[in-house]
Structure formats: C-alpha cells, structure tokens
Design an enzyme around this catalytic site. Structure first.
Site, mmCIF file in Angstrom:
data_model
loop_
_atom_site.group_PDB
_atom_site.id
_atom_site.type_symbol
_atom_site.label_atom_id
_atom_site.label_comp_id
_atom_site.label_asym_id
_atom_site.label_seq_id
_atom_site.Cartn_x
_atom_site.Cartn_y
_atom_site.Cartn_z
ATOM 1 C CG ASP A 130 -8.642 9.284 0.719
ATOM 2 O OD1 ASP A 130 -8.665 9.382 -0.652
ATOM 3 O OD2 ASP A 130 -9.427 8.968 1.322
ATOM 4 C CG MET A 157 -11.390 12.865 0.920
ATOM 5 S SD MET A 157 -11.772 11.666 -0.527
ATOM 6 C CE MET A 157 -13.469 12.244 -0.706
ATOM 7 C CB CYS A 158 -11.706 8.251 5.498
ATOM 8 S SG CYS A 158 -12.516 9.994 5.708
ATOM 9 N N GLY A 159 -9.455 6.498 5.794
ATOM 10 C CA GLY A 159 -9.042 5.132 5.980
ATOM 11 C C GLY A 159 -10.086 4.382 6.581
#
Lengths: 231, 442, 308
Positions: free
Chosen positions: B209, C1-3
């Site tokens: 990300d 994996m991220c927000g």
C-alpha cells in the site's frame, strides 16, 4: 517583492504542480509559489532543482519535497512519511510535525522540522542536515552515514543504531542508544556546528552548549564475533 | 590380527559429510558465518527437467535461418510514456559497481548494447562507465539508496525498485570491507575499508500500500516517462506479483534462488527461497487472474544459462529473462586459463565464489586496480554480445522447431516435464503422459 | 495491506453524520485497498417496547441474503421465537436482525434453518457490520453508509496480501459480542496462534491473519481483561507488523507494533477522536484545522471509552 504564483490543488493536479516546478531551471528567477489546499496529497513539490520559494499551505502527504534539489520549501502543517526523502540540496521546513522517515537518505540541504518527528528520522542519512525543534521517534538516524541530526527535544529508543559517520546532537533525554552509538565529547567545534545549524533553522535562541553529542563507536566497522548480538 | 583380516573401511556420514564437518570446524575457528557470492549450488529442479516437443505432423516447423522468428520485446507498456524496447528477451541483471569493477560494468554495458538489450545498475549507484556504454540502463532503487540521486534518476531508462533478490529474499546484507575502496566509498557516502551493512527494508515505505505511493513519487520525479520495474526474490510469487501489480508496477522481475549475489551468508543462499522453475507458474497465474499477463511484463532470472532456458522461461509465461552469473562467466569469470591463480586462492576454476573478497583473478568482482585492469571492457563486451547472440539463436532454433514466428508465441503446451517434481511445479504433463501431480482425474 | 479509518464521537451532535463522515474517509483510502471495503458502525442500544429495564435487544448482522424476502424472513424468525419479538432490516445482501438478547442462541438456530445461506458476521447490542468486494465508494453506496448514524465506527479498504479477495476475508473481523478489529500490516505468527486459539474454543472462518488478531483480543477479553489490557498483551503475543484499530460496545482502541512501519495519524477535537492511515482521509472532517493531530506511538496502547 514579486507577486506569488498561486497553484490551487483543488483545481490543478499534482502532476500539473510538479511538471511546472520541475520545468524551472537552476537559473530560474520565478518569485514565490504558493500551493493552496494540499490536503495531505502525496509527492508534492518533488525533484525541484530551481532555487524557488514554495509554500505548501497545509498538511501534506508522503514524500513532500522528495529529492529536493535546490528549492526552498515551507510546509505549513504536518508532513507524512518521508518528507524531503533523498534531498540533494535546498531547504525543506515543516512548520508542524513530521511522520516517520523524515529526511531519509538525504544527501544535502537542510531539513527543519519545527514540531516533532516520528520514527526513523534521518534514516540512512547521507550528508544532509536535519534540525528538529521537538522530539524524534525510535530508531532515528538508523545507519546514518554522514550529515548532522540536531534534536532540540528528546530522542526515542535506539538512537543512532548501526551509525556510521553522521553526528547526532540531542538537547533532551535519550531513551536509549542503538548498537554502536555512543556519547562523544561536546567540544568547541561541535558547539559551533550546532549553533550554525540552529541559526540556519531560525532557532538561534537555543543554547548550542546545552546539547549532547553522539556518534559511532565504530565497533561494527569490522566484524567480530563478540559483537554478533549487535547486528 | 592378521594383516589380511577384512576391516570396516572408513565411512563418511551422509548427514555429517566432509563439507558439513569442514563448515563446523571453520565456524568454530572463525566465529563468522560463511559468506560467499553466487547463487544456490545445490541441485534443484530446473529448466533441465523440461523438454520441448517440437513439430512433426500435427504441427509444422519454420525453416531455420530463413523464416523469421522474432525476438524483440517491449518492457513497461502499462503506464510509462517511454517503455524500453529491446531486440532480444535477455537482459543483464543488476550488479553493483562495488561488487564489480568499473571495467566489468562497462563491459556489461557494451555487450548489452551490441546485443540490443538493457543492463542494470546495482546497490552502489550509477557509474559513468556503464551509463556511457549502455543503450538502455535500468537504475536500481534499493533499501540502501547508495548513490541515489536526481540526476541519475532522470538519465536512466527505467527504474527498478528492488524488494528482494532470489539469493536472499527477506535479507539485507553485509559486504566486508576489502572492496570498499575510496571510489566505492565515495559513491556510497561511507568511510573506505569498513564493512558495509545493508538494510533489508526500504527506509521510507513498507508493504504494497505504501509502495503504491512510492511508485507515484518516482513517476512524479521523472514525469511519468520511465517504466517502473519491481524486483522480487522468489518466495511467495503468486501473492507478491499480484501485489506488485496492484501497487502499480509496469514490469515485475522475479528472481529465483539460483540467482546470484555479490556476498551473502551461505545458509541464506542455500536455504531460503524458491527455485526459479517453481516460481514462474504461480507468478504467471497471478498476472493472468488480474488480466495483466503480457500487459505487465514478467522478467525471470536465476540460473538462466542457455537459449533452451530462455525458451522454457518464455514458454512458461515470462516476457524476458535476465542473466547475472552467466554474464560474468561470459566476461571471463572462472576461466580455466586462470587455474593456477584459483588454486592459489584455495579453489579451482569453476568453483570460485569468494566474490566478496575482491581478489578475483579475472578482474571482474574486484576493486583492486591491477586486477581490474586485466579485464578489457571492449573485449569483455564482445564476448558478452557473442554469448547473448548464441542464446538468442538457440531460443529461436527451438521456437522455429515448435512452429513459432516469435519467441513470445511459445506456450506451456509446447513442453513436457521429465520429473515428477518438475511436473508438479510447472503443471506440465510428465513426458509421455497427460498427467501431472495434483491434476484432477479425467 | 490496507487503509484504515476510525471515528469515535464525543459529541452527540455528529451522531447523525457518522456514516457520511466515515464514507468520506474510506473513499480517500481507495488506493491503499482497492479489493474490498468493510465497516462496522455502533448505533444506539435497541430496546423493544415493553422490555424490562436493563434488557436489550441484540443485533445480528447477517450476510448472504441477496434477494431475500425480508418480511417473510422476519415472520419466520418471529414465529419461532418465544414472545415473537424480531425485526429484520435488509441492506443489499446484508441484514440486521434484532431479537431479545436472551434469545440470541435461539435466533441463530432459526436463521440456520430458515435462511441457510446466511452467515452471522457480527452480534452485539450496538454493532452492525458490512463488507463487500469493490472500491469503498461502491460498497458504501450499496449499504447506504452515508445515512447511518451512531456513536463510533471503524472501516477498512483492503489490498489482499496472502488470502483471497472475498467478502469473508474483508475486514473488519468481529469475533466477539460488539467487538471488531481492522488491521494494516502483516502478522508473521498467525498460523500457530490460530491453532492455539482454536484449542481455546475460538472459531475462525478464514485463513486471514487479521481474524486471528481479532480472535486473540476476544479470547483475552473473555478471560476478563479490559480492552486496554488485551491490547497490551497482544504486544507480547502477536508478531509481525500491525496497526490495529479496534472497537467495542463503548470503547475505541489503537495499537501499533514496536517497529511501527505501517502508517497511522490521529486527530482529536472536543467532538471526536479520528484515526486514518493517511491524513488525506482526515482532511474532510469538521474542525480538522483546529484538531490536535498526532501519530500514535509504537507499542503504546491507546483506548478511549464512552459511558455505556
């Protein structure tokens, strides 16, 4: 006084902004550039080689002023990860706090953070100078190779771990030193170095003599089995 | 006891064989793990375990030397304004100035340029020798950021973000001080002569990300012109390739465990990672599932030696391959003519791997000026170009025999596997059957 | 994996806008997680008319109900429950079933019979949990997040790492009553820990590392730990990289691993505490210009509680 060029990121794109700034040559005499509404966007004012004054008018995202090569950039707000990463020359000033990896691998120029910096400030520093008005987080100056980190507040855990030849100055408390980082004498030359950097950072009122100096013990410069736990 | 009484002959343990015992003794004496260059030396399932079927009556071959068999490839077509166009699907992998001499870097650039392909910098920045002599130069972006600067970022032809390499996925490293000469040290902003420790993670991003944001920055720094490669060591290729694509990569470089390194712990080289053969199929599957196969190019490296290997990698779904160790051998590494000198170093031609010590008699993996001067970069470049031409012709010979007018039209179905292991790893049928392990009945 | 996004309100004035604010935050984080989006939102405790003081209804969030006949399902559940008290609100392929807390087990058994495709994805007095494959704007629209009200909420945009792009593997994960968790990072010991927790009686639906973290906290709180203590214990038992945002019926917690690589930024005003992976996601909150902005420290437990 030249009138400021205003670029509003609610209208223009990041690509527009960077393309315009990067097109300026090193001999550019463009007046100040006022970037409005950054709103945490990433990669603002990266790779600028012209000696232009740029105001980023609010909080910015990752890598603001990344690879700056001569611009004088002021961020009026907080900066996210990697502000002024790999800076080559010029100035980046953060009026608020900076997130992790501020000034990572920076080769030249001056990074001033008026507030606090997060973890890994000055990681792998390669010659730039960093002055932090507040405190820095853990693992700051990890593997820092050359350049100077001046911290007016406190330093978090493992300051200067695996340090090479960068010099670190801290005015407040140091929670712990990393492997191969040790306190060094603070002599006249060190005081003069700190005083000059504080002056350039606009923090001349702070007494350079009140800092402690840290550097590499150079015990990891050549492998020895008894130091294996430090790797 | 009579002299002719049968005795139990000395028996070496299979578990504690001579090499194992020697390593324990060496470790006890020195207190440092064994560091060496090169890639995995153990026997691994590899391209040798695959065969092409060739044409016969159900398929028609192309006439060798007359009917065209294309070899060109374009890397970086997804987002970059100026993708890299290369004439052959074989590129030169990243190897640092520092690990290699300046002459060696120049020779690689010269050879690649003659062959119409690209070469790559390494963990030590860009030298004038290689920039000047390389038609297409890929600039590696590594955790250390040694020698990373804006000028070189803008004068390269592509940027390769290195997340890992096949010899040591997940590892950083330590290069002993012998090779940190004044010039190498200056390029890396380090004191000369010290052990150089390398980090395993990038200093300013971790995870896909954040990588997406890093890629955005690199594109902004270079006007969205240059292809962004992402290089991974083969460990979880299905997931890693998918994540590289999601993060925005134009090209994915997948390096298997036979891929070389300048200097890493032997234990890492031999015990971590996937063989190249095993890594390709899951990587290609990830691209196919995302609809990105041939749109995000896949470059495979790690133990590529011949045109057959090239053809097999492409048939499994790669767009190109990359060579490192083989290129050094082409330049003159481990040449039998230097046998006496290898003996003096306690090794033999064909086994020399102490690339980190900087005493390479071939003048390739060294910073010693006298040794480095032994390699003529013009001659070395010519040798590399010859080798690349041979590999290309070999791959074409196979492709034509399979009826292909372009190397990219090779398919998995053109091949069979010779071993159960290779069949399982590639999902190619075991030779003479229509079956591979794991294939559902019917 | 991220927000990640989280919003914990101190002021009732914003409760009507909670869903809209969260939707705005998640939309900005689309790039960090284009695969799936999910959120949990905490509403008022629901009591039915005629309930004794102290009794409450439980909300069961059900998934897998695309095209379901809501009135029919409600009637079927109500008919099977003692007292006949059941309400069901359908939102796209999710639904929230409200039943008396004492009858939760009976309601779950009924659901399994009358709507076998449905899965209970969260339960509690306040929590409702929605997730779907797709970009945040699409998912938020599907469930009409902008119209939802409540006291606190957490949300997540996912870039799948090692488990599938499915609704089941989307965050948040809820493994206990009114509990849920979102995660950015990657755990390195979740397989062994999942086996341990299974032996302790926890059930897991996916191979996702985050579900293990959620289950771990549930296990610790089931042992009697507070949220704060459970998070502190997690520092010893979870390995790898993580930024967690967790919510309970009345609480809101944040934890980062000791290395703290994964981003986190927080804003606090008199009206709210907000969390996001990036400042961009906070930029649209009311009064953000005057908020105290800070990054949560590594390996430090942050918990905010509101009156029950």
């Amino acid at each position: 006084m030249t009138a400021a060029t205003v670029i509003d990121l609610d209208v223009a794109t990041v690509r527009d902004l960077n393309a315009r700034l990067q097109a300026l040559g090193r001999d550019s005499n463009l007046g100040p550039v006022h970037v409005r509404h950054p709103r945490g966007r990433h990669a603002l004012a990266v790779g600028v080689s012209a000696p232009v004054d740029i105001l980023l008018d609010g909080p910015v995202g990752y890598y603001a002023g990344g690879m700056n090569d001569g611009a004088r950039i002021v961020i009026d707000g907080n900066a996210a990860t990697g502000v002024a990463e790999n800076m080559m020359a010029g100035l980046v000033r953060v009026r608020g706090d900076a997130s992790q990896s501020a000034g990572a691998t920076a080769h030249g120029g001056l990074l001033v953070i008026e507030g606090n910096a997060g973890a890994r400030c000055g990681i792998s520093l390669k010659g730039a100078d960093i002055v932090v008005g507040g405190s820095v987080g853990h693992m700051s100056a990890f593997m820092a190779q050359s350049g100077t980190l001046v911290v007016c507040g406190d330093a978090g855990e493992a300051l200067g771990d695996s340090l090479y030849e960068a010099r670190l100055f801290v005015r407040g408390a140091v929670r712990s030193l990393g492997a191969d980082c040790e306190e060094k004498p603070m002599g006249a030359a060190e005081r003069a170095l700190v005083a000059a950097l504080l002056d350039r950072a606009g923090m001349a009122a702070i007494d350079a003599a009140s800092f402690r100096c840290f550097g590499s013990a150079r015990r990891l410069y050549h492998f020895h089995v008894d130091n294996a736990q430090a790797y | 006891m009579p002299a002719d009484t049968p005795r139990t002959p000395p028996r070496v343990s299979a578990t504690f064989d001579r090499a194992t015992i020697a390593e324990i003794q060496r470790a006890a004496a020195t207190g440092i793990y064994d560091i060496r260059g090169g890639g995995a030396k153990r026997r691994l399932p590899h391209f040798d375990d695959l065969l092409f079927l060739g044409a016969s009556m159900s398929r028609y071959p192309l006439e060798g030397y007359r009917e065209r068999c294309g070899t060109d490839v374009v890397l970086g077509t997804r987002h970059a304004k100026t993708p890299i166009e290369i004439r052959i699907p074989i590129t030169i992998a990243g190897m640092s100035f520092g690990a290699l001499s300046g002459n060696a870097k120049e020779a690689l650039g010269r050879g690649a340029t003659i062959a119409g392909t690209s070469t790559t910098t390494g963990d030590g920045g860009m030298t004038e020798e290689e920039r000047g002599h390389s038609r297409s130069l890929i600039y590696q972006y590594l955790p250390s950021r040694y020698g990373m600067n804006l000028r070189d970022l803008r004068r390269c032809d592509a940027i390769e973000i290195v997340i890992g390499q096949g010899a040591k996925p997940g590892g950083g490293g330590m290069l002993l001080g012998q090779k940190i000469t004044d010039r190498v040290a200056a390029m890396r902003d380090l004191p000369p002569g010290i052990d150089q420790r390398s980090a395993c993670r990038h200093p300013d991003w971790t995870g896909p990300d954040d990588l997406e944001i890093k890629i955005e920055e690199l594109r902004e720094l270079t006007g969205w012109e240059k292809p962004i490669f992402v290089k991974i060591g083969a460990s979880r290729p299905y997931y890693d390739v998918a994540l590289a694509v999601k993060a925005g990569a134009d090209v994915v470089v997948l390096d298997g465990m036979q891929g070389g390194t300048a200097a890493t712990q032997e234990v890492f080289i031999e015990h971590v990672g996937l063989p190249t053969l095993a890594a390709i199929r899951p990587a290609v599957r990830a691209l196919q599932e995302l609809g990105m196969h041939r749109r995000v190019q896949l470059v495979v490296s790690g133990g590529i030696r011949s045109g057959a290997d090239v053809a097999k990698a492409l048939a499994l779904g790669a767009d190109a391959v990359s060579i490192g160790t083989a290129a050094l051998i082409a330049l003159g590494d481990n040449a039998p003519a230097l046998e006496a000198e290898y003996q003096a170093l306690g090794t033999t031609a064909g086994a020399y791997d102490d690339w980190h010590e900087g005493r390479d008699p071939a003048g390739i993996t060294t910073q010693d000026p006298a040794l480095a001067a032994r390699l003529d970069p013009v001659l070395g470049g010519r040798r590399l170009a010859n080798y690349l031409a041979v590999m290309t012709m070999e791959a074409q010979a196979i492709a034509r025999a399979c009826g292909k007018s372009h190397l990219h039209n090779l398919e998995p179905e053109d091949m069979v596997a010779l071993t159960m292991e290779a069949a399982a790893m590639t999902q190619l049928p075991l030779a003479g059957t229509d079956w591979y392990p794991g294939k559902a009945p019917g | 994996m991220c927000g990640i996004a989280g919003l914990f309100l101190k002021s009732p004035a914003l409760e009507g806008s909670l869903g809209a604010l969260l939707a705005g935050m998640l939309d900005v984080l689309a790039g960090r997680g284009p695969d799936s989006t999910g959120f949990a939102i905490y509403g008022d405790e629901a009591a039915a008319p005629g309930m004794a003081a102290g009794d409450a209804r439980v909300r069961l969030t059900l998934r897998g109900l695309a095209g379901a006949d809501a009135p029919g399902l409600t009637r079927a559940v109500a008919a099977g429950l003692e007292g006949g008290d059941a309400d069901l609100v359908l939102r796209d392929d999710h639904a929230v079933l409200l039943v008396p807390e004492a009858q939760e087990a009976a309601a779950r058994a009924l659901i399994a019979r009358v709507a076998p495709s449905a899965r209970v994805v969260a339960s509690g007095r306040r929590i409702e949990l929605y997730k779907g494959v797709g970009l945040p704007a699409e998912v938020a629209t599907r469930f009409d997040l902008a119209a939802m009200r409540g006291t606190h909420a957490i949300g997540h945009t996912r870039m799948a790492t090692e488990s599938a792009v499915t609704v089941a593997a989307a965050h948040p994960f809820s493994t206990g009553p009114d509990q849920c968790l979102v995660h950015n990072g990657s755990l390195s010991n979740h397989n062994a820990l999942r086996r341990t927790l299974r032996r302790e009686g926890l059930a897991f639906e996916t191979e996702n590392d985050t579900e293990v973290a959620a289950g771990y906290l549930t296990w610790r709180m089931r042992q009697g730990m507070t949220l704060e203590a459970a998070l502190a214990a997690a520092l010893d038992d979870l390995d790898g990289f993580y930024t967690f945002v967790v919510a309970t019926r009345t609480g809101f917690g944040v934890l980062r691993d000791p290395i703290a690589c994964k981003p986190a930024v927080m804003a606090e005003t008199g009206d709210y505490v907000a969390f996001a992976s990036e400042y961009r996601a906070l930029a649209g909150l009311p009064g953000i210009e005057a908020a105290r902005l800070f990054e949560p420290d590594a390996a430090r437990v942050y918990v905010w509680e509101r009156a029950a």
